[in-house]
Design a protein around this motif. Sequence first.
Motif: not given
Length: 276
Positions: A68-69, A218-219, A245-249
Amino acid sequence: MRHSLPLAPQFYVTAPQPCPYLDGRAERKLFTALQGEGADKLNNALSRQGFRRSQNVLYRPSCADCSACLSARIRVADFTPSRSQKRVLSRNSDLMRTATSPWATEEQFALFRRYLDHRHADGGMADMDIFEFAAMIEETPVKTRVVEYRETAASPNSVRALTAVCLTDVLDDGLSMVYSFYDPDRIKGSLGTYLILDHIEIARRAGLPYVYLGYWVPGSRKMGYKANFSALEIFKGGEWIDIGNPDDHKAETHPLSVAPIAEQVARIQLPDTRGG
């Protein structure tokens, strides 16, 4: 018998600990010592590969089953502030900036304690005393500055209140914001955002192409704000890419999503420190 340090840095892995960003996950770090005449070159080279500095250590997340990081940096030349970020600049126009050598003061520590007590009372730094704080500021083998922000004095002889502090490394290709803290009473001023915006301006004036922000997760509510900056890049798959798009990660968490430690170390590109 005299022993010399190895020419190549040695890498180690920390034991798993509870993740400070995502509930229910464990974090693990890959790290190496930062010392000797080649410290600046190593800091520059590894910063470009997603590492961060803490005192005389360089580290990068190396969790067993989570990726995630993601290290993040802003392309200074392409950055354009949003309308809300322009308002942040306006709200903090009363602040004056000074850059000094990495030397800790009691005034800084008092502000640091107030910041922790209001923002991170249950965090890993909550019990840090003044000696540990001084070590965080002063134990640096690389080119580092303490950037202080003070309110404009009401009169020439009045004392300007210390409002924010950022510990900043000066890299060959940018500024790395190692750690920052600020007056919690100015919460409406969005000082965390302001410090980043001002470092973008410092880098622009110095002709440096990037501002390194640390990790975007993310999250995570703590780290998600970094995606609000334009011209943001993340280090993913061994290269810097535009965040898009941040949601793609969304982080992959299955056991095969992270390469073995030996493979991660083998991919690290080390600088040539021969000849000084």
